[in-house]
Design a protein around this motif. Structure first.
Motif, PDB file in Angstrom:
ATOM      1  N   SER A  79       0.827  -1.204   0.000  1.00 36.24           N
ATOM      2  CA  SER A  79       0.000   0.000   0.000  1.00 36.24           C
ATOM      3  C   SER A  79       0.862   1.256   0.000  1.00 36.24           C
ATOM      4  O   SER A  79       1.975   1.270   0.532  1.00 36.24           O
ATOM      5  CB  SER A  79      -0.923   0.009   1.223  1.00 36.24           C
ATOM      6  OG  SER A  79      -0.168  -0.020   2.421  1.00 36.24           O
ATOM      7  N   GLU A 134      -2.894   0.275  -4.037  1.00 32.65           N
ATOM      8  CA  GLU A 134      -4.073  -0.108  -3.250  1.00 32.65           C
ATOM      9  C   GLU A 134      -4.976   1.069  -2.895  1.00 32.65           C
ATOM     10  O   GLU A 134      -5.558   1.122  -1.804  1.00 32.65           O
ATOM     11  CB  GLU A 134      -3.647  -0.862  -1.986  1.00 32.65           C
ATOM     12  CG  GLU A 134      -2.824  -2.115  -2.281  1.00 32.65           C
ATOM     13  CD  GLU A 134      -2.433  -2.896  -1.042  1.00 32.65           C
ATOM     14  OE1 GLU A 134      -3.065  -2.707   0.011  1.00 32.65           O
ATOM     15  OE2 GLU A 134      -1.489  -3.691  -1.136  1.00 32.65           O
ATOM     16  N   LYS A 141       0.258   2.811   3.907  1.00 30.87           N
ATOM     17  CA  LYS A 141      -1.002   3.550   3.795  1.00 30.87           C
ATOM     18  C   LYS A 141      -1.182   4.601   4.875  1.00 30.87           C
ATOM     19  O   LYS A 141      -1.836   5.622   4.653  1.00 30.87           O
ATOM     20  CB  LYS A 141      -2.190   2.582   3.794  1.00 30.87           C
ATOM     21  CG  LYS A 141      -2.432   1.853   5.091  1.00 30.87           C
ATOM     22  CD  LYS A 141      -3.671   0.964   5.019  1.00 30.87           C
ATOM     23  CE  LYS A 141      -4.935   1.781   4.900  1.00 30.87           C
ATOM     24  NZ  LYS A 141      -6.145   0.931   4.938  1.00 30.87           N
ATOM     25  N   GLN A 144      -2.734   6.644   1.978  1.00 30.77           N
ATOM     26  CA  GLN A 144      -4.157   6.909   1.739  1.00 30.77           C
ATOM     27  C   GLN A 144      -4.397   8.368   2.122  1.00 30.77           C
ATOM     28  O   GLN A 144      -4.818   8.683   3.241  1.00 30.77           O
ATOM     29  CB  GLN A 144      -5.008   5.957   2.573  1.00 30.77           C
ATOM     30  CG  GLN A 144      -4.895   4.509   2.134  1.00 30.77           C
ATOM     31  CD  GLN A 144      -6.068   4.054   1.284  1.00 30.77           C
ATOM     32  OE1 GLN A 144      -7.192   4.495   1.480  1.00 30.77           O
ATOM     33  NE2 GLN A 144      -5.820   3.164   0.351  1.00 30.77           N
TER      34      GLN A 144
END
Length: 756
Positions: free
Chosen positions: A434, A485, A731, A437
Motif C-alpha cells: 500500500s 491499493e 497507507k 491513503q
C-alpha cells in the motif's frame, strides 16, 4: 451476584480519541483539546457502566496509546535515549510509542508486538541495567480521583509485575530476577497510595499466567506477589487472568492471599475442570469471565446460566464478568443503522455486553430463572437457525485432496526458474503493497459510497492515482512495483466486501494499536468469490510499466483472524472456504500476466494457541495448509510472496518456511532484526525481506542507517536470498516522508549492492 468488566474500549464510539490524538501530532490540535477529549471519554464510559449496573467499574483502562506502555511509565521504565530528548512526560511517552525526529534528537520507537492472541499491539518495555524502577507516574491515581469526583468508586487496573517482566526486553546483562526488589517496592507504593485514596479493589492483570510456565517462572510469580500482598493494607487485590486457563498455576493462585481471582471460562478450555477438580479457596471472590470479550455474537443465556450454576457449586462468592477486556470488540450497535434488525439481533458489542451482564445477573438471582421474560426472549433467539449455507462451497471444500495443498516443482527448482525469468539485481527493492491513503483518496471512496460520484468517476480517480504511483516508483528506481491499493479501505475489509458470506458495519471500530483502528468484517455465512476482486487494477498497473508488478492479496488466515468469526463451524472450515476464494483470485491474476503475487499473512500467529502443546493439534495443522491451498495451482515461474508483521515468529519459523512461498517479508526494524538468527538456525529456504525501516513511525531513516541495517543482514543472509523493503504497508504514512524514506532505501540498496 455482582458484575464486573476487565476493561472498556477507549478510542471513542466514533474514534474521537484517534482524531484528537492525530490532530495533536500534526499540530492542528492542542494538548488541552486532547486532554479534554480524554476526560469526556472516560466520564462517558464510567457513567454508562454505572447506568448498566456494573458493580466493579475499571479505571486506568484508558490509554493515550497502550496500557503496557502506561505501566512502564508508571514505574519509571523509560530508556535513557528517550530521557535525553529533554521532552515533557507526555511527549516522551509518545516518542517511545511513535519514535521522534526533531530538534531534540532522532530516536526509533519501542518494539511493537501482538498482545497474546489478539490483533491488539503493545509496546515492548525496555529495561536497561541502569533502570531505576520506582513509582513515578500519577495517571492511575488521577483517573481514580477523576471518577470519584463523578461519584463513582472504580477498580483501578494495571498490568501485573509478572506479566510486565515477562513481556519486557532486557537490554543489558541483568534479567527479570535482578529487578524483583525494585518492582515489588513499586507495586507496594501503588497499593499504599490506593489505600490513602480510599480504593476498595485494585485489579492486577496477569494474562501471562495462561501461557506455558516453567517452575522457575511460577516461583518468580509467587515471590513477587507474596511480597507485594504482604503490604496491601485494606485495599482488596484481584489478580485477573484472560485469554486461556491457568492450568500450570491454579493451585498457586489459590494459596496466595489474593482477595479475588479472575478466570476465563470462554477461552479457558480447562478452567471449569480446574475449579471442579481443586475447588475454590474459601474467602476469595471468583471473578468469572462468562461473557465473550473477543467476539460479537450475543450470549446464549441457557448455556451461560448452566455454566454459572456449575461454578457456584464450588465457589461461594461469584462475580459475573467478561472473559477479557472489551477493548477487543466495537463500542455499540447504536451506530449501526444500515444493517437490518434481523442481522443485528444476533450481535452484542461492548455496550450490549454490559446489558448482557446485567440481564444474566437478574436472571441468575431468580428462583425460577427460566420463566424470566429476559430468558425466554434470549432462548427464542437461539431456538431457530439463522444460517443458510452454500452447498457448492461446502462440497468444494469437502472434495479437497492432499494434492491441492502441494505446489510443484519444489522450491529450489522454482527459485532458479524465477531468477532466470525476472533477472532482478542482487538485493531487489520493493514495498509491501500500500501507498499513502491521502485525504483525496479517502474522499473519493467516501463520495462513491455516498452516491455522490459514479462508479466510472470513482475508478478513473483510482486509475489516475495508480498511474502516478507507478511513474513515481519507476522514477526513484524500485525494482518490483505495486499499484498502491488506492481502492482499498483495509486489507481485510476490502476482501470481505468483495466476497459472499460477510456482513459489514458502519462504525464497529476496534483499536489495533495507538490511533490505528480497524473495522473487522463479520463472517456471516459460507464464503465464496463470485467475481474477480483485484484483477482490473493490477492488470492496469502492469500495462503501465515493463517492470514486474506485484498483485496484492490478503491471505485466508489473516482474513479469518481479522474478522469476527462464526461460532457454528470450525475455524479450519472457515479458513479453507476463504482459501479457495483467494486461490481463484490468484489464478485469475496469473492468467492476466501478473507473475508476482503477494498473499499477505500478517496475522498468521494471532490465533496460535498460547500453549505450545496445542499448536499443531489446534491451529498450525490447518493454518499452514490453508495458505498453501491459495497458491498450489500456479505455474513454476509465478513468484509467490507473503508478508508477516508485529508478532514473535521465531518459534514457528519452520512452519512459516513450510508455507512454501518463494519470498517472505517480515517486520524486523523494531525488533533489531532478531528474526534473522531464527531464520539461519532452521536452514530457512525461502528468500526473505526483513523490513529495513519502521513505517509506523513518522521519522525518515537516513541512508547510513539503512546501509548499516543491510550490512547486519548480509552478515547472516546470502545476498542471493535477500530482498530490501520497508517493514509494512505505507497507507498510514504521509506522502513526503514515504517518498523520502523510499529514496533513501533505494540509495542504500544500490550502494551496498555495488560492494557485492
Amino acid at each position: 451476584m455482582k458484575t464486573s468488566i476487565i476493561g472498556y474500549p477507549r478510542v471513542g464510539a466514533l474514534r474521537e480519541l484517534k482524531f484528537a490524538s492525530e490532530n495533536y501530532f500534526k499540530g492542528t490540535g492542542t494538548l488541552e483539546q486532547l486532554n479534554q477529549t480524554a476526560v469526556e471519554l472516560r466520564a462517558s464510559h464510567w457513567k454508562l457502566q454505572q447506568a448498566q449496573g456494573i458493580d466493579y467499574i475499571p479505571s486506568n483502562d484508558f490509554s493515550f496509546y497502550d496500557g503496557l506502555l502506561d505501566t512502564a511509565c508508571l514505574f519509571n521504565i523509560i530508556p535513557e535515549r528517550y530521557r535525553e530528548l529533554g521532552l515533557s512526560p507526555l511527549e516522551t511517552y509518545f516518542a517511545m510509542a511513535r519514535g521522534y525526529q526533531g530538534e531534540h534528537g532522532d530516536v526509533k520507537a519501542l518494539a511493537m508486538k501482538k498482545w497474546f492472541n489478539t490483533n491488539y499491539h503493545y509496546m515492548t518495555p525496555e529495561i536497561e541495567d541502569s533502570a531505576a524502577i520506582r513509582l513515578a507516574g500519577t495517571k492511575l491515581f488521577d483517573e481514580f480521583n477523576e471518577a470519584k469526583q463523578l461519584g463513582i468508586t472504580t477498580k483501578p487496573v494495571l498490568v501485573g509485575p509478572f506479566t510486565l517482566l515477562k513481556l519486557a526486553k532486557f537490554t543489558g546483562s541483568k534479567q527479570a530476577t535482578d529487578f524483583v526488589g525494585a518492582i515489588v517496592e513499586g507495586y507496594k507504593a501503588v497499593l499504599a497510595q490506593l489505600n490513602t485514596l480510599g480504593a476498595e479493589w485494585v485489579q492486577v492483570d496477569e494474562p501471562a499466567l495462561v501461557t506455558d510456565l516453567s517452575p522457575e517462572e511460577i516461583a518468580l510469580f509467587t515471590e513477587l506477589h507474596t511480597q507485594i500482598l504482604a503490604a496491601k493494607g485494606g485495599v482488596k487485590v484481584l489478580v485477573q487472568t484472560y485469554f486461556g486457563d491457568v492450568r500450570d498455576c491454579y493451585q498457586t493462585l489459590q494459596s496466595l492471599p489474593f482477595d479475588g481471582i479472575g478466570l476465563d471460562f470462554v477461552e479457558g478450555t480447562q478452567t471449569l475442570a480446574l475449579v471442579k477438580q481443586h475447588g475454590f479457596a474459601q474467602g476469595k471472590v471468583l471473578f468469572a469471565g462468562v461473557v465473550n470479550g473477543k467476539n460479537i455474537w450475543k450470549n446464549q443465556y441457557k448455556k451461560t446460566l448452566s455454566l454459572i450454576q456449575a461454578i457456584s457449586q464450588h465457589a461461594a462468592q461469584v462475580v459475573l464478568g467478561t472473559s477479557c477486556s472489551l477493548l477487543h470488540v466495537p463500542y455499540t450497535l447504536k451506530n449501526e443503522t444500515k444493517l437490518p434488525e434481523s442481522t443485528t439481533k444476533y450481535f452484542a458489542f461492548a455496550e450490549e455486553k454490559l446489558q448482557e451482564l446485567a440481564e444474566l445477573k437478574t436472571i441468575a438471582s431468580l428462583e425460577y430463572s427460566k420463566s424470566s421474560p429476559l430468558y425466554i426472549e434470549n432462548d427464542k433467539l437461539f431456538s431457530g437457525s439463522r444460517f443458510a449455507g452454500d452447498a457448492s462451497v461446502q462440497a468444494r471444500a469437502a472434495a479437497l485432496t492432499d494434492a491441492d495443498f502441494t505446489r510443484l516443482p519444489a522450491f529450489a527448482e522454482r527459485e532458479q526458474i524465477q531468477k532466470n525469468k525476472f533477472n532482478l539485481p542482487l538485493l531487489p527493492t520493493t514495498t509491501i503493497g500500500s501507498f499513502p491513503q491521502t485525504a483525496d483518496v479517502r474522499a473519493n471512496r467516501a463520495s462513491f459510497k455516498k452516491g455522490a460520484i459514479s462508479e466510472e468517476q470513482y475508478k478513473q480517480f483510482n486509475f489516475d492515482k495508480i498511474a502516478q504511483c507507478i511513474a513515481q516508483q519507476e522514477e526513484i528506481g524500485l525494482d518490483v512495483l505495486v499499484h498502491g491499493e488506492y481502492e482499498r479501505n483495509d486489507m481485510v475489509e476490502y476482501f470481505g466486501e468483495s466476497l459472499d458470506g460477510f456482513a459489514f458495519t458502519q462504525n464497529a471500530w476496534v483499536q489495533s494499536y495507538g490511533t490505528r483502528c480497524v473495522k473487522p468484517p463479520i463472517i456471516w455465512g459460507d464464503i465464496r468469490r463470485s467475481k474477480p476482486m483485484t484483477v482490473e487494477y493490477s492488470a492496469y498497473a502492469k500495462s503501465l510499466t515493463n517492470k514486474p508488478v506485484k498483485g496484492m492479496l490478503t491471505g485466508p488466515v489473516t482474513i479469518l483472524n481479522w474478522s469476527f468469526t462464526r461460532e457454528d463451524i470450525s475455524l479450519k472450515d472457515s479458513a479453507l472456504q476463504i482459501a479457495l476464494a483467494i486461490r481463484d483470485e490468484v489464478l485469475d491474476l496469473e492468467a492476466n500476466q501478473i507473475d508476482i503475487i503477494q498473499i499477505d499473512e500478517a496475522a498468521l500467529r494471532e490465533k496460535l494457541p498460547l500453549r505450545q502443546s496445542d499448536w499443531q493439534s489446534e491451529y498450525l495443522s490447518w493454518a499452514i495448509p490453508a495458505f498453501r491451498l491459495t497458491h498450489s495451482g500456479v505455474q513454476s515461474d509465478t513468484q509467490i510472496h507473503t508478508h508477516m508483521c508485529y508478532s514473535q515468529f521465531s518459534d514457528i519459523i519452520r512452519d512459516i518456511d513450510a508455507m512454501d512461498a518463494d519470498v517472505i517479508t517480515f517486520e524486523a526494524s523494531r525488533s533489531d532484526l532478531s528474526i534473522i538468527d531464527s531464520i539461519n538456525a532452521c536452514g530457512f529456504k525461502t528468500e526473505v525481506g526483513p523490513g529495513v525501516y519502521d513505517i509506523h513511525s513518522p521519522r525518515v531513516p537516513s541512508v547510513d542507517e539503512l546501509k548499516q541495517g543491510l550490512g547486519r543482514m548480509l552478515d547472516k543472509i546470502d545476498p542471493a536470498k535477500l530482498w530490501v523493503n520497508p517493514d509494512c504497508g505505507l497507507k498510514t504514512r504521509g506522502e513526503a516522508e514515504t517518498w523520502a524514506s523510499l529514496k533513501h532505501l533505494i540509495e542504500a540498496a544500490q550502494e551496498v549492492r555495488a560492494t557485492l
